[in-house]
Design an enzyme around this catalytic site. Structure first.
Site, short mmCIF file in Angstrom:
data_model
loop_
_atom_site.label_atom_id
_atom_site.label_comp_id
_atom_site.label_asym_id
_atom_site.label_seq_id
_atom_site.Cartn_x
_atom_site.Cartn_y
_atom_site.Cartn_z
N ASP A 88 0.84 -1.19 0.00
CA ASP A 88 0.00 0.00 0.00
C ASP A 88 0.88 1.24 0.00
OD1 ASP A 88 0.92 0.30 2.56
OD2 ASP A 88 -1.01 -0.03 3.54
N ASN A 96 -4.04 12.88 0.77
CA ASN A 96 -5.42 13.32 0.58
C ASN A 96 -5.72 14.57 1.39
OD1 ASN A 96 -6.45 11.57 -1.33
ND2 ASN A 96 -7.09 10.02 0.16
N HIS A 124 -8.35 14.99 -2.74
CA HIS A 124 -8.60 13.64 -3.24
C HIS A 124 -8.19 13.48 -4.69
CE1 HIS A 124 -10.66 12.02 0.27
NE2 HIS A 124 -11.28 13.20 0.40
N ASP A 146 -6.00 10.45 -5.96
CA ASP A 146 -6.35 9.53 -7.06
C ASP A 146 -5.21 9.44 -8.07
OD1 ASP A 146 -8.78 9.12 -5.88
OD2 ASP A 146 -9.91 10.45 -7.22
N GLU A 182 -5.98 2.34 -0.78
CA GLU A 182 -4.64 2.47 -1.34
C GLU A 182 -3.89 1.15 -1.31
OE1 GLU A 182 -4.15 3.38 3.08
OE2 GLU A 182 -5.69 3.46 1.54
#
Length: 571
Positions: A447, A455, A460, A464, A490
């Site tokens: 991850d 974030n 966000h 992304d 993630e």
């Protein structure tokens, strides 16, 4: 109808027989009783003795009964003058009835020395009465027969002219004896037969019998040119009437039968045309020698052509779409050669350029083992083809949508790699394959380090972008048989079939380094460093996907506790 006391025709016999035939079966005995009573009264009134009256009256009802019994058959139903067999039975009944009647009536003359002569006279007059008058009574009482007469001539004026002409020629033949004109009534009888059928034939013979009897009884007419006495002339006239009957009634019956068949054929053809138009199906026939092609009306309609003369075979083939023409021609030629039925679907190009899809079937016609023609039907299947085409398009669209839906379900929409559903499905398959084949299998889980901070600090959208970039670098570092998937937030995982712990570790380290080298600019243009933590586990026989994922996940958390941006192997 007498001359010198000699009767030519006895109409009462024909009236009685005709009336009996037209009467319902259950009432015929009653009518016979009435005929007997009437005969008794007439003969007594004429001065006959009671014995003679009874014999004559018995003869009258016997002749009527036999005619009715023989003509009607077992069921007792009356037939039609349009039926040759029934007319033959009627004639047979007339012969049998007249002979029986003459025999019974002659019993009254036994001992007088005139029994034989009386028998012949009675029998001949009754026979003519039955043959001449009975058909006329039946024809006059038959509504169908009257309709046939109306349909045949079509105009009242023509019917009236025929009757007047028949009367005129009969007068000309029988009212003078300077010229033998007996052929004229016969000629008119044939005309009446042609235009009016059995009703016309019976009427013409009756007119000739009536007028001939009247004029002959007065000593006039061509009959008196015959040498001999009254008996000879009477016999001559009776034979003349029999010849007229024999010349007209069979022809009238056959004509009526033929015209009825023609009407039935026209009616059936009309029904067929209506059915073909409704069903969009036509029929055709190809005559080989000489070559000629017949099309029904609906074939013209299917081809989009005006009804008229059918084209020849070459032009008919030209109507097919150029791409189908050779196949159609080969199908027909092959059927002629093999003598087997054929069937094909093709396109017809109408004169206005529109295309119709048709299905044609047919088979050769054989005579004496040789192919002489070919008969077939053609069906316009354009609507069916359009429906099938719509179904094909709908099916293809459904398949495409199903593939897209499956792809959507199998693909993570943010990163473009496998979804969790697809990943877990593949992991189960690979474990089963390794279990069956005894191969190796490794699982890498990783991850993004400090992803929540990305974030929170950059939004966000930037988060992304980080996930997409990390997924791309990891996917570019895997083998063709490997599968990378996003299993949540993630968190990512990679299935490595055939790879042990060492191979998996090398791949994991390669991915870590590629991600560590990433520089991702945020909205302010500042490059941000990204790192990942990885855990790797190796499948062991008997373990399932839950165990393997738990092992890799535990190793991942070991890497987190070790300071992140590193990898750890499952114990």
């Amino acid at each position: 109808m007498r001359s010198d006391g000699i009767a030519f025709v006895w109409p009462a016999s024909g009236v009685a027989a005709g009336g009996l035939l037209m009467t319902a079966v259950q009432w015929r005995k009653t009518l016979l009783g009435g005929i007997f009573v009437a005969s008794v009264l007439v003969n007594l009134n004429a001065g006959s003795s009671l014995a003679v009256t009874l014999w004559f009256s018995l003869a009258n009802i016997v002749e009527a009964y036999l005619v009715c019994r023989i003509a009607s058959g077992r069921d007792g139903a009356s037939g039609s003058l349009n039926l040759p067999r029934w007319v033959a039975r009627l004639a047979l009944g007339a012969v049998a009835g007249s002979i029986a009647s003459g025999t019974i009536a002659s019993l009254a003359k036994i001992g007088s020395g005139q029994a034989l002569e009386f028998f012949l006279s009675w029998t001949s007059t009754v026979l003519l009465g039955l043959l001449v008058v009975t058909p006329l009574v039946l024809a006059a009482g038959d509504r169908k027969m009257r309709r046939v007469a109306q349909i045949t001539d079509g105009r009242v004026l023509l019917r009236s002219a025929l009757f007047l002409a028949t009367i005129a020629v009969s007068v000309a033949a029988f009212a003078q004896q300077s010229a033998p004109l007996l052929y004229l009534p016969l000629a008119m009888a044939m005309l009446m037969t042609y235009f009016l059928g059995p009703f016309g034939a019976a009427s013409a013979v009756f007119i000739a019998a009536l007028l001939g009897s009247l004029f002959t009884a007065k000593g006039m007419g061509s009959v008196h040119l015959v040498e001999g006495g009254p008996q000879t002339r009477a016999l001559y006239f009776q034979v003349y009437l029999l010849v007229m009957l024999a010349s007209t009634m069979p022809v009238a019956t056959l004509l009526a039968r033929s015209r009825a068949a023609a009407r039935e054929l026209r009616r059936n053809n009309a029904f067929l045309s209506a059915a073909e138009a409704k069903a969009h199906v036509g029929h055709w026939r190809l005559q080989l020698e000489p070559e000629s092609l017949y099309w029904s009306d609906e074939v013209f309609a299917i081809h989009g052509m005006e009804k008229g003369r059918s084209p020849d075979l070459a032009l008919a083939l030209e109507a097919y779409h150029p791409a189908d023409r050779e196949r159609v021609s080969s199908s027909i030629k092959g059927s002629l050669a093999s003598r087997e039925p054929f069937s094909f679907e093709a396109r017809i190009q109408r004169p206005d350029g529109t295309i119709r899809h048709v299905e044609s079937t047919g088979e050769p016609e054989l005579e004496n083992g040789e192919v002489v023609a070919m008969f077939g039907v053609i069906l316009d299947i354009t609507e069916r083809w359009q429906v099938l085409e719509e179904l094909r398009r709908a099916r293809n669209l459904a398949r495409k949508q199903a593939r897209e839906a499956t792809k959507l379900a199998d693909t993570d929409q943010l990163t473009g790699i496998a979804s969790r559903r697809k990943f877990m499905e593949r992991l189960s398959e690979e474990i089963a394959r390794a279990e069956e084949g005894g191969g190796k299998l490794s699982l890498i889980m990783f991850d993004v380090d400090h992803f929540k901070a990305f974030n929170d600090s950059h939004g966000h959208a930037f988060g992304d972008l980080v996930l997409r970039m990390v997924a791309r670098e990891a996917a570019d570092s895997t083998r063709g048989q490997d599968l990378i998937g996003r299993i949540g937030g993630e968190e990512f995982a990679i299935i490595m079939p055939g790879a042990g712990m060492d191979t998996g570790t090398l791949a994991a380290e390669r991915i870590r380094q590629r991600v560590a080298n990433l520089r991702i600019e945020d909205d302010s243009g500042v490059a941000q460093n990204v790192s990942i933590s990885l855990g790797i586990g190796e499948w062991t026989p008997g373990a399932d996907e839950v165990w393997l994922m738990q092992a890799a996940d535990n190793a991942l958390y070991e890497a987190k506790r070790a300071g992140r941006n590193c990898l750890r192997q499952a114990a």
